[in-house]
Design an enzyme around this catalytic site. Structure first.
Site, PDB file in Angstrom:
ATOM      1  CB  SER A 137      -0.897   0.014   1.248  1.00  0.00           C
ATOM      2  OG  SER A 137      -1.591   1.250   1.365  1.00  0.00           O
ATOM      3  CE1 TYR A 150      -4.051  -2.188   4.928  1.00  0.00           C
ATOM      4  CE2 TYR A 150      -3.243   0.036   4.537  1.00  0.00           C
ATOM      5  CZ  TYR A 150      -3.744  -1.153   4.059  1.00  0.00           C
ATOM      6  OH  TYR A 150      -3.936  -1.320   2.715  1.00  0.00           O
TER       7      TYR A 150
END
Length: 252
Positions: A137, A150
């Protein structure tokens, strides 16, 4: 067809990016092993592939456990004879991401990626090589929002990709990762319930003037899985509509 006669495993393929990758791979001739902890959506992905004329198998494996990851690889080999491609896409729930649940984020995104990769390496080595695509990501590259667990897990996926790529180049196993920007998937549903305009508010930060769609990431994964990317390993492919290139709204 770019993946004709190839066998691909896609984790977290019941929805969103994972589903788009599984469907796209099948369109290009791959036999696709669909993994998801949610049997209903996982089997729905398989049904969609088969109805379109493809070949797919559902396996309900929780990749946060090494034994489950090994079972996933074994099932794929028992069914199709080998594994040529692995896409590590599984993530924990949106609630765990938003609540900074460290254990859930690390267990699925980071350890899950490691578990599946370690489990598939012997099969790929025996078959003469393969391609592993890890979905990271932009959160692993720049500071965004307050989803620290995350972001840290995805940063770990980037580092793991590079380390394993160096270790297994000699085996003709290519390992790359994709860092998507904002992609419109079901993951956003809880946030849209709280703020129906959140995606509209995010869009202006993207130089291309739109957020991503699952097919944008699926097409990048297809390239990395195919022989067209034969000289790419240990690479980080940023597919983010220009988000990380700079702040185009910064006043001159």
């Amino acid at each position: 067809m770019r993946l004709r006669d190839k066998v691909a495993i896609v984790t977290g393929a019941g929805r969103g990016i994972g589903k788009a990758i599984a469907v796209r791979f099948a369109q290009e001739g791959a036999k696709v092993v669909v993994d998801d902890v949610n049997a209903a959506i996982g089997t729905a992905t398989v049904s969609a592939i088969i109805e379109a004329g493809g070949d797919a198998l559902f396996v309900n494996a929780d990749v946060s456990y090494a034994t489950e990851s090994e079972r996933l690889i074994t099932k794929a080999v028992d069914t199709y004879g080998t594994v040529d491609i692995l896409v590590n896409n599984a993530i924990c729930s949106t609630a765990d991401v938003l609540n900074n649940n460290w254990e859930a984020n690390l267990a699925v995104a980071l350890r899950g990626t490691s578990h599946c990769t370690e489990a598939v390496i012997p099969t790929m080595r025996q078959g003469g090589g393969g391609s592993i695509v890890n979905i990271a990501s932009v959160n692993g590259l720049i500071g965004l929002q307050s989803i620290h667990a995350y972001s840290a897990a995805k940063g770990g996926v980037i580092a793991l990709t590079r380390s394993m790529a160096v270790a297994h180049g000699k085996d003709n196993i290519r390992i790359n990762c994709i860092c998507p920007g904002t992609v419109q998937t079901e993951v956003w549903e809880p946030m849209l319930e709280r703020n129906p305009h959140i995606l509209d508010e995010i869009t202006p930060w993207y130089p291309l003037g739109r957020i991503g769609q699952p097919i944008d990431i699926a097409n990048a994964a297809l390239f990395l899985a195919s022989d067209e990317a034969g000289f790419a390993t240990g690479a980080v492919f940023v597919i983010d509509g220009g988000l990380t290139a700079g702040n185009h709204q910064f006043p001159i």
